[in-house]
Motif scaffolding. Structure first.
Motif, PDB file in Angstrom:
ATOM      1  N   GLU A 279      -3.816   2.929  -0.017  1.00 29.24           N
ATOM      2  CA  GLU A 279      -4.367   2.449  -1.288  1.00 29.24           C
ATOM      3  C   GLU A 279      -3.503   1.290  -1.785  1.00 29.24           C
ATOM      4  OE1 GLU A 279      -6.043   6.702  -3.045  1.00 29.24           O
ATOM      5  OE2 GLU A 279      -3.953   6.107  -3.398  1.00 29.24           O
TER       6      GLU A 279
ATOM      7  N   ASP B  51      -1.473   6.475   1.724  1.00 28.89           N
ATOM      8  CA  ASP B  51      -2.908   6.736   1.845  1.00 28.89           C
ATOM      9  C   ASP B  51      -3.704   5.443   1.980  1.00 28.89           C
ATOM     10  OD1 ASP B  51      -2.595   9.511   1.626  1.00 28.89           O
ATOM     11  OD2 ASP B  51      -2.510   9.379  -0.565  1.00 28.89           O
TER      12      ASP B  51
ATOM     13  N   MET C 205       0.833  -1.201   0.000  1.00 27.62           N
ATOM     14  CA  MET C 205       0.000   0.000   0.000  1.00 27.62           C
ATOM     15  C   MET C 205       0.869   1.252   0.000  1.00 27.62           C
ATOM     16  SD  MET C 205      -2.725  -1.208   2.955  1.00 27.62           S
ATOM     17  CE  MET C 205      -4.285  -0.774   2.190  1.00 27.62           C
TER      18      MET C 205
END
Length: 428
Positions: A300, A298, A295
């Motif tokens: 993501e 953030d 990730m």
């Protein structure tokens, strides 16, 4: 149709083990042929075929039977049962000193080897010059071999064998001797000079097998365990070594020492994907990595990674037993299975607190300047120290990502697009 140049047919090698020389003599002269020995099988019915041009790696722990099978292939040992059928000339680099007369000079040993290989005088004149240039041991070429260092010896031995133009070259750990430049020189020579020849490489260096071989044979206690594709074979071998280490180690002995990382108490649950089905899991099962993701900051998920950016390897782990000294880390591989980099909590001087129950570990690091291509990451949690630990859970290639191609397509692990070039004009 592939041309078979090496056919190993049900090879068995049995040794008689005696507790003393006295028992050996008693057996030799016993009137009723009473046995005083124990049978030890170094090889137990080994069979495989090698086709012309194949590069085959042979791996296994100490005592697996690797050197025994190679000595049988080269005629140094005779099998107890079975037979070996070969096509073409075999050159072998089995042990330092094998085939060389220690009182002869380097040049004399080159000529002796050429005579044994059936080379003519004209051939030897050309080959001798190439061997001397490749070995690059200077004036020592005219000195007795017994005065050589181990590095000088293997330089001469390798050069002598590879320039003898064999159809089959057998190398047994010899390339682990010598400096890194010479080792690279040897691999380049095998790439160039042995392109259409057959090579059997015995080594503990799995990176060498990945880089050079198209096939791997794994021996264990005299038996053939695996014969096939390199990536799968090395995965199974690594799994075996991990499980073997688990059996030999009692992880309950590990205690926690020194300052540890303060554990966050607030409940933060990221949206982590579960570990995909089919991912190979190794370890003693006292902890299980259930979810894992790569990730950005953030949180993501990353499919493509920009080199030089900060990324996070996040894992949700269930500790089934109290773990005194957890280690958490990963290994990054390129598409061929070469190790690019390995990191864990201890190597960056972070000590994790004793753990049980469920926890999420986040390993944040700056992604190296990787070249374009596909990469995988194996993630693991262990108990103990970097130099002495037991694997709790290891997930093979659980994470994957890509690095996009940049302006230029250059070979190598890393991509550098910065630096300085200066020019100095010299007076003639």
């Amino acid at each position: 149709m592939n041309e078979c140049v090496l056919d190993v047919r049900n090879i068995v090698k049995k040794y008689k083990l005696y507790n003393s020389e006295k028992e050996r003599l008693k057996e030799a002269f016993h009137p009723f042929h009473k046995s005083f020995h124990k049978d030890f099988y170094a090889l137990k019915g080994i069979s495989f075929k090698v086709n012309k041009g194949e590069k085959v790696g042979i791996i296994g722990s100490n005592g697996a039977g690797k050197s025994t099978i190679l000595k049988i292939l080269t005629g140094v040992l005779n099998p107890t049962e079975g037979e070996v059928v070969t096509e073409g000339r075999i050159a072998a680099l089995l042990e330092l000193g094998a085939g060389f007369n220690m009182d002869y000079t380097g040049l004399e040993n080159i000529r002796l080897n050429g005579t044994l290989m059936g080379c003519s005088e004209e051939e030897m004149e050309i080959k001798t010059q190439k061997i001397v240039e490749f070995a690059d041991i200077g004036d020592f070429i005219s000195q007795p071999v017994k005065t050589y260092s181990s590095g000088m010896f293997v330089r001469l031995a390798f050069a002598t064998q590879i320039f003898s133009d064999p159809d089959i070259l057998i190398v047994d750990e010899a390339l682990s001797v010598g400096d890194i430049r010479f080792q690279q020189k040897c691999y380049r020579a095998m790439d160039e000079l042995m392109e259409n020849k057959t090579v059997l490489l015995v080594t503990h260096d799995t990176a060498a097998v990945t880089r050079f071989c198209q096939r791997v044979i794994w021996l264990n206690h005299g038996e053939l365990v695996y014969d096939g594709e390199v990536t799968e074979g090395l995965r199974r071998y690594k799994e075996f070594l991990i499980n073997q280490a688990i059996e030999e180690t009692n992880d309950s002995e590990y205690q926690s020492f020194g300052e540890t990382l303060e554990q966050k108490r607030e409940e933060i649950r990221l949206n982590l994907p579960p570990v995909p089905e089919g991912i190979s899991k190794n370890g003693n099962g006292k902890a299980v990595i259930t979810h894992c993701a790569l990730m950005n900051d953030d949180h993501e998920l990353l499919e493509f990674v920009e080199p030089g950016t900060w990324v996070n390897v996040v894992s949700r782990i269930e500790f089934h037993e109290h773990t005194a000294r957890p280690l958490y880390g990963f290994t990054l591989f390129d598409r061929l299975g070469n190790v690019v980099v390995s990191l864990n909590s201890e190597t960056i001087d972070v000590q994790l607190p004793p753990q049980d129950g469920q926890v999420e570990y986040t390993f944040r690091f700056r992604m190296p300047d990787l070249n374009h291509g596909e990469y995988t990451m194996s993630v693991a949690v262990a108990n103990g120290f970097q130099t002495d630990h037991v694997q709790l859970c290891w997930l093979d290639d659980v994470l994957t990502f890509r690095v996009m191609q940049r302006e230029y397509d250059l070979p190598g692990f890393l991509y550098l697009d910065h630096g300085e070039v200066s020019i100095t004009t010299l007076k003639s």
